[in-house]
Design an enzyme around this catalytic site. Sequence first.
Site, PDB file in Angstrom:
ATOM      1  N   SER A  11       8.107   3.688  -0.033  1.00  0.00           N
ATOM      2  CA  SER A  11       7.657   2.806  -0.759  1.00  0.00           C
ATOM      3  C   SER A  11       6.928   3.587  -1.867  1.00  0.00           C
ATOM      4  CB  SER A  11       6.445   3.348  -0.136  1.00  0.00           C
ATOM      5  OG  SER A  11       4.720   2.673  -0.943  1.00  0.00           O
TER       6      SER A  11
ATOM      7  N   SER B 104       0.832  -1.077   0.553  1.00  0.00           N
ATOM      8  CA  SER B 104      -0.151   0.308  -0.096  1.00  0.00           C
ATOM      9  C   SER B 104       0.877   1.002   0.028  1.00  0.00           C
ATOM     10  CB  SER B 104      -0.933  -0.171   1.165  1.00  0.00           C
ATOM     11  OG  SER B 104      -1.184   0.687   1.004  1.00  0.00           O
ATOM     12  N   GLU B 105       0.512   2.241  -0.580  1.00  0.00           N
ATOM     13  CA  GLU B 105       1.569   3.033  -1.562  1.00  0.00           C
ATOM     14  C   GLU B 105       2.099   4.037  -0.117  1.00  0.00           C
ATOM     15  OE1 GLU B 105      -0.210   5.946  -4.040  1.00  0.00           O
ATOM     16  OE2 GLU B 105      -1.454   6.996  -2.464  1.00  0.00           O
ATOM     17  N   ASN B 106       1.324   4.438   1.235  1.00  0.00           N
ATOM     18  CA  ASN B 106       0.913   4.642   2.254  1.00  0.00           C
ATOM     19  C   ASN B 106       2.487   4.163   3.408  1.00  0.00           C
ATOM     20  OD1 ASN B 106      -0.822   3.048   2.889  1.00  0.00           O
ATOM     21  ND2 ASN B 106      -0.982   4.044   4.798  1.00  0.00           N
TER      22      ASN B 106
END
Lengths: 216, 220
Positions: A92, A50-52
């Site tokens: 990320s 997940s990009e976060n």
Amino acid sequence: MELSKEQTQEIIARRVAQEFHDGDVVTLGIGLPTKAVKYLPQNINIIIQSENGVLGVGRYQDDTTRDCHITNAGGLGVTLNAGGCFLDSLASFSMMRGGHIDITVLGALQVDAAGNLANWCIPGKYTPGMGGAMDLVVGTKRLIIAMEHTAKGAPKILQKCTLPLTAVHKVNRIITEKAVFDIASDGLVLKEISSYSSIEDIRASTAADFRIELLR
Amino acid sequence: MVKFISAAEAVTFFQNGQTLMIGGFLNCGSPELVINELLKTDLKDFMLIANDTGEANTNRGKLICAGKIKKAIVSHIGTNPETVRLYNEGKIEIDLQPQGSLAERVRAGGAGLGGILTPVGIGTKAAENKRIIEVDGKEYLLETPLHADIAVVYATYADRYGNLEFHGSTRNFNVLMPPAADIVVAEAEHISDEPLNPDNIAVPGIYVDYLIDGGRNGTL
């Protein structure tokens, strides 16, 4: 037959779930792409990034008991699977851009026969922003677009996108409730016709030329 | 050496028109105490550099709704309908940037780099007004460094040396921004009397000027 929104999304999500291989590192867009996880075949385990800043996203956490410091990119509480870890935004996006994500599944406003994708802006009407989508599509090994075939009856698969692009020549496959298309160097190739559709229906709802090379 | 202050004291460093970096991803790892104090003042016309403009009633989103942000350099505004409305009405300038490129621009600002080269955004609106540089036959965008007058970041733990440690997915932009700002204010949920474990420190204390005790004292 007329499909409800839920039925349509389930058909797409079930088909998307067939795309993953055991051990794939996967990034999923918010909404429909994320639903595919529910229909993963047995023996297929994937690692969701997940990009976060979460590698190894687990299940959703309800609001009362959750650890509020672990969320997905939609801001919803999630768990971390065994073997997972947390990343800052640099790490990320290095993971995405650097080609370390096997499969990315995103929604789209438009996709075209050249593999161009538009999914972040309708000028003057709706501009949520690209978020991490541009970084993600550039670096992923394989990009699958999962979306409803049309929007209020209007085709979303076009000869050429008219909305601002997210990326140029990056889409590998399009999965809708009606069909599966691949993007080849010479354009769109129809690979599968859904049991809920027909070649006539697909022709009528697709605003791009395609050749037919059915897998089954 | 880092100085402990209150959120109200932190506000005295702010001036109209400054560039602010504010950490956080939506509500996760988002500082809120200084923002709440800023809302009590007449300060305005800030340029905001952040991942997103939050939601209408939380953290960075509240600054947008209060009309205190003149321009925002962010990757996403869709979760805050007020940002979208102000943008559509031409009342706020929004410079949307790909999230990974934004992160690298903040890093470049704090790392003494003249910019970074990325393939992200080639052929899209994100390439507008940016130089294209070819390396070994492949095109890249030159993304230039970003700096701020003040960075306000969240941390889960801090010690009296200003070292910061993070839990879960709260690191996001919080660990990138401190080197890129002239004044750095960190809001830590927990202040440790003992020095943090050096193996776990994500932001070295030398980057942090001021610490605000979030007062959670061990309760998450």
